[in-house]
Design a protein around this motif. Sequence first.
Motif, PDB file in Angstrom:
ATOM      1  N   GLU A 131      33.142  33.057  33.956  1.00  0.00           N
ATOM      2  CA  GLU A 131      34.254  32.261  33.436  1.00  0.00           C
ATOM      3  C   GLU A 131      35.547  32.893  33.936  1.00  0.00           C
ATOM      4  O   GLU A 131      36.006  33.922  33.431  1.00  0.00           O
ATOM      5  N   VAL A 132      36.130  32.283  34.947  1.00  0.00           N
ATOM      6  CA  VAL A 132      37.271  32.881  35.640  1.00  0.00           C
ATOM      7  C   VAL A 132      38.426  33.161  34.690  1.00  0.00           C
ATOM      8  O   VAL A 132      39.097  34.203  34.796  1.00  0.00           O
ATOM      9  N   GLN A 133      38.679  32.284  33.740  1.00  0.00           N
ATOM     10  CA  GLN A 133      39.821  32.454  32.851  1.00  0.00           C
ATOM     11  C   GLN A 133      39.693  33.711  31.997  1.00  0.00           C
ATOM     12  O   GLN A 133      40.703  34.315  31.621  1.00  0.00           O
ATOM     13  N   LEU A 134      38.462  34.134  31.702  1.00  0.00           N
ATOM     14  CA  LEU A 134      38.273  35.376  30.949  1.00  0.00           C
ATOM     15  C   LEU A 134      38.824  36.569  31.720  1.00  0.00           C
ATOM     16  O   LEU A 134      39.434  37.473  31.139  1.00  0.00           O
ATOM     17  N   ILE A 135      38.619  36.575  33.033  1.00  0.00           N
ATOM     18  CA  ILE A 135      39.136  37.666  33.868  1.00  0.00           C
ATOM     19  C   ILE A 135      40.653  37.564  33.981  1.00  0.00           C
ATOM     20  O   ILE A 135      41.365  38.572  33.877  1.00  0.00           O
ATOM     21  N   ASN A 136      41.155  36.348  34.193  1.00  0.00           N
ATOM     22  CA  ASN A 136      42.608  36.157  34.271  1.00  0.00           C
ATOM     23  C   ASN A 136      43.300  36.638  33.003  1.00  0.00           C
ATOM     24  O   ASN A 136      44.402  37.205  33.061  1.00  0.00           O
ATOM     25  N   ASP A 137      42.667  36.407  31.862  1.00  0.00           N
ATOM     26  CA  ASP A 137      43.280  36.780  30.580  1.00  0.00           C
ATOM     27  C   ASP A 137      43.165  38.273  30.296  1.00  0.00           C
ATOM     28  O   ASP A 137      44.012  38.845  29.610  1.00  0.00           O
ATOM     29  N   ALA A 138      42.119  38.906  30.828  1.00  0.00           N
ATOM     30  CA  ALA A 138      41.843  40.304  30.462  1.00  0.00           C
ATOM     31  C   ALA A 138      42.566  41.310  31.350  1.00  0.00           C
ATOM     32  O   ALA A 138      42.803  42.450  30.925  1.00  0.00           O
ATOM     33  N   TYR A 139      42.910  40.926  32.580  1.00  0.00           N
ATOM     34  CA  TYR A 139      43.438  41.899  33.539  1.00  0.00           C
ATOM     35  C   TYR A 139      44.753  41.419  34.150  1.00  0.00           C
ATOM     36  O   TYR A 139      45.000  40.223  34.264  1.00  0.00           O
ATOM     37  N   GLY A 140      45.559  42.405  34.566  1.00  0.00           N
ATOM     38  CA  GLY A 140      46.818  42.089  35.210  1.00  0.00           C
ATOM     39  C   GLY A 140      46.687  41.897  36.702  1.00  0.00           C
ATOM     40  O   GLY A 140      47.472  41.186  37.316  1.00  0.00           O
ATOM     41  N   LEU A 141      45.694  42.554  37.302  1.00  0.00           N
ATOM     42  CA  LEU A 141      45.444  42.419  38.732  1.00  0.00           C
ATOM     43  C   LEU A 141      44.052  42.925  39.051  1.00  0.00           C
ATOM     44  O   LEU A 141      43.409  43.581  38.222  1.00  0.00           O
ATOM     45  N   VAL A 142      43.591  42.630  40.271  1.00  0.00           N
ATOM     46  CA  VAL A 142      42.265  43.034  40.727  1.00  0.00           C
ATOM     47  C   VAL A 142      42.400  43.772  42.044  1.00  0.00           C
ATOM     48  O   VAL A 142      43.185  43.373  42.921  1.00  0.00           O
ATOM     49  N   VAL A 143      41.625  44.858  42.205  1.00  0.00           N
ATOM     50  CA  VAL A 143      41.526  45.575  43.474  1.00  0.00           C
ATOM     51  C   VAL A 143      40.175  45.238  44.101  1.00  0.00           C
ATOM     52  O   VAL A 143      39.124  45.442  43.489  1.00  0.00           O
ATOM     53  N   ASP A 144      40.232  44.713  45.308  1.00  0.00           N
ATOM     54  CA  ASP A 144      39.035  44.333  46.063  1.00  0.00           C
ATOM     55  C   ASP A 144      38.636  45.490  46.968  1.00  0.00           C
ATOM     56  O   ASP A 144      39.281  45.749  47.984  1.00  0.00           O
ATOM     57  N   ALA A 145      37.559  46.187  46.595  1.00  0.00           N
ATOM     58  CA  ALA A 145      36.999  47.275  47.414  1.00  0.00           C
ATOM     59  C   ALA A 145      35.523  46.998  47.663  1.00  0.00           C
ATOM     60  O   ALA A 145      34.692  47.892  47.602  1.00  0.00           O
ATOM     61  N   VAL A 146      35.206  45.738  47.933  1.00  0.00           N
ATOM     62  CA  VAL A 146      33.810  45.323  48.029  1.00  0.00           C
ATOM     63  C   VAL A 146      33.251  45.545  49.429  1.00  0.00           C
ATOM     64  O   VAL A 146      32.250  46.241  49.619  1.00  0.00           O
ATOM     65  N   LEU A 147      33.887  44.955  50.436  1.00  0.00           N
ATOM     66  CA  LEU A 147      33.382  45.020  51.806  1.00  0.00           C
ATOM     67  C   LEU A 147      34.417  45.648  52.723  1.00  0.00           C
ATOM     68  O   LEU A 147      35.600  45.358  52.627  1.00  0.00           O
TER      69      LEU A 147
END
Length: 247
Positions: A131-147
Amino acid sequence: MSGAAGPDSAEVPEERRFLSTEEAAALERELLEDYRFGRQQLVEMCGHASAVAVTKVFPLSALSRKQRTVLVVCGPEQNGAVGLVCARHLRVFEYEPTIFYPTRSLDPLHRDLTTQCEKMDIPFLSFLPTEVQLINDAYGLVVDAVLGPGVEPCEVGGPCTRALATLKLLSIPLVSLDIPSGWDAETGTEDGLRPDVLVSLAAPKRCAGRFSGRHHFVAGRFVPDDVRRKFALRLPGYTGTDCVAAL
């Protein structure tokens, strides 16, 4: 580079800002084999610089309590190790990181870095909400260190692939380390992530020429001058004691 044309001028490499995948791998070998940097040392410097880049764009003093929360999504390869270090330094800088690391590497370096984060009470998510909105509501930003460069989504397993599909849908700011996950390191791709911030590690990769986000940093102050000259890197100057520079 000198503007004077000499007899050997054709042999002098033209200055460039971006490295091919082959050149980036050769530069790393130069650091590891000739300059005797350790892999953990390089990962530590890149992770620290990545955290510093986050502070440049999202200074703590300008953030609300909720905006200080950072989700760091890590893959099982070297970029994921850099992400773990980044998360640890963000905690030191008084941000509130949480890590999602769905496909854990058995590599001792990854295990050590994971232990360090756990000992610093950085929470690890057992799953990433779909549920994308759960992440939008819980965090201020995301760091992508996947690939990282040369790593395909199919190589890191289903959980990482599903995480990338979720990250594409977020509305909060996204910071990618080295290259946006899912991009071809040479050409970029229309199907990869579209980060707001890109932190190129050591030197920008060729695909960074297609980056159109708000902020692009290079974290390569540790690259010796002789190596910069050998690879004909045209990089910006670093201010004071900064370990990152804006492109």
